[in-house]
Design an enzyme around this catalytic site. Structure first.
Site, PDB file in Angstrom:
ATOM      1  N   ASP A  74     -71.754  52.780 -28.678  1.00  0.00           N
ATOM      2  CA  ASP A  74     -71.698  53.178 -30.085  1.00  0.00           C
ATOM      3  C   ASP A  74     -70.987  52.157 -30.967  1.00  0.00           C
ATOM      4  OD1 ASP A  74     -69.492  54.041 -28.505  1.00  0.00           O
ATOM      5  OD2 ASP A  74     -68.788  55.308 -30.146  1.00  0.00           O
ATOM      6  N   GLU A 132     -67.905  56.702 -27.606  1.00  0.00           N
ATOM      7  CA  GLU A 132     -66.542  56.340 -27.211  1.00  0.00           C
ATOM      8  C   GLU A 132     -65.608  56.349 -28.413  1.00  0.00           C
ATOM      9  OE1 GLU A 132     -62.936  54.349 -26.510  1.00  0.00           O
ATOM     10  OE2 GLU A 132     -64.451  53.456 -27.822  1.00  0.00           O
ATOM     11  N   GLU A 133     -66.161  56.000 -29.577  1.00  0.00           N
ATOM     12  CA  GLU A 133     -65.343  55.904 -30.783  1.00  0.00           C
ATOM     13  C   GLU A 133     -65.086  57.286 -31.388  1.00  0.00           C
ATOM     14  OE1 GLU A 133     -63.828  53.374 -31.642  1.00  0.00           O
ATOM     15  OE2 GLU A 133     -64.910  51.611 -30.926  1.00  0.00           O
TER      16      GLU A 133
END
Length: 384
Positions: A74, A132-133
């Site tokens: 991402d 992940e962010e």
């Protein structure tokens, strides 16, 4: 370890991904590219995991360990400020953390590993993770079974690291990245006139007291030999100059390096807030909005990464750090809570830092990161 044309193709792919950044759980184009490439290489592919995640599996048909490698896909909601010809084409979105490079590196490794399938034993899982962010995509991937059937024995991942020499591969045993806990605190007082504060309960004053005392969690509750920090990242209250508002809202971010430091900080948060609010006649609500645990590398697997990288000469500069390179959080920590393994780093050189609108992944480190994965597959999946 890789032919020049393979590295050039990986670089072209990385730059294509950079041009088409996609935010957490929206990585449709990226996931399709990953899935198609894995199928071309002979991997069994499962897609749409945790919305847009992809897993490629290589079963050698021979008894051996189950090893997993992970990359994140991402991007971030940042408007790119670079002048690269491959700059983002998606307005307000940017690969400002290098996940484009992480994805390209693992696909390059997938090519190198597939070419050696006949000399490997066991089962390999390549995990391409969304979100992940700030999305805890790793936790969702785990919930949907990427570590099961067959059960993963060890897992590995990496992150590029600006400010460290280009291509330097380094590891930190034990605590290697910070845990991240974010809370939203609403303090409820009693509205009143600014000239008559004794008739009100001022939530701003109460909030200021809490802000001051929060630092005591790090300074007097946590061991000085452990890392941790408390930050009040936002405070919102009031509008008029002559009015004491009825509410104030604080956003509190806590970083910790291990379970014990987290317990000292997070574990005492509510009691501290409750005591101060009670003393001033205010009430409160505390919402835990986001959590990533501290990333703690298994020491034995960390040593294995070091030994393997050196034996296969994946970099000219391979070393162990005795300090945490960052208190930034990484949701790879969720995998390490379930399965032993190691999260290593590769120096990105003298680039802008992560999450900067001027950051760019250094394509020259692709063979180092990919080479580390290939070397681990060779070493861990070699015949007994």
């Amino acid at each position: 370890m890789f032919q020049e044309q393979q590295v050039q193709a990986a670089t072209a792919l990385r730059r294509d991904l950079h041009q088409h950044p996609e935010l957490k759980f929206e990585e449709q184009r990226t996931a399709a590219i990953v899935a198609d490439r894995l199928r071309e290489l002979g991997y069994r592919v499962t897609d749409s995991i945790a919305a847009t995640g992809v897993m490629g599996e290589l079963d050698t048909g021979r008894s051996g360990p189950v090893i997993a490698f992970r990359a994140d896909m991402d991007a971030l909601p940042i408007a790119e400020a670079t002048s690269h010809e491959y700059g983002s084409l998606n307005e307000g979105r940017m690969h400002a953390c290098g996940h484009d490079g992480h994805t390209a590196a693992l696909l390059l490794a997938a090519e190198g590993i597939a070419a050696q399938k006949d000399s490997l034993c066991g089962h390999l899982k390549l995990i391409f993770q969304p979100g992940e962010e700030g999305g805890n995509g790793a936790a969702r991937m785990i919930e949907e079974g990427v570590l099961d059937n067959p059960t993963v024995d060890a897992i590995f991942g990496y992150h590029n690291r600006p400010g460290f020499p280009e291509g330097q591969l380094f590891v930190k045993p034990g605590p290697a990245m910070g845990g991240n806990d974010t809370f939203r605190l609403t303090i409820r007082g009693k509205s009143g006139h600014a000239a008559m504060p004794h008739l009100a309960v001022d939530p701003i004053y109460v909030g200021a007291s809490i802000i001051q005392q929060l630092q005591g969690l790090a300074g007097r509750h946590k061991s000085p030999l452990e890392a941790g920090v408390v930050t009040v990242a936002a405070i919102h209250a009031g509008e008029a100059a002559n009015v004491i508002p009825g509410e104030a809202e604080l956003v509190i971010n806590i970083r910790s390096d291990r379970d014990s430091s987290r317990d000292a900080l997070v574990g005492n948060l509510q009691a501290l807030i409750s005591g101060i609010c009670s003393a001033h006649g205010a009430s409160f609500s505390l919402t835990h909005e986001h959590r990533i645990p501290p990333l703690v590398n298994d020491p034995s697997w960390t040593q294995k990464v070091l030994e393997t990288a050196r034996a296969h000469e994946v970099s000219d500069d391979i070393r162990q750090l005795d300090y945490m390179p960052t208190m930034g959080a990484e949701d790879f920590a969720f995998y390490l809570q379930k399965v032993p393994g190691c999260f290593f780093f590769v120096g990105n050189g003298d680039s802008a830092y992560l999450h900067s609108d001027s950051y760019d992944f250094n394509d020259r480190i692709l063979p180092v990161a990919a080479g580390a994965f290939v070397a681990l597959a060779r070493e861990l999946m070699k015949p007994a």
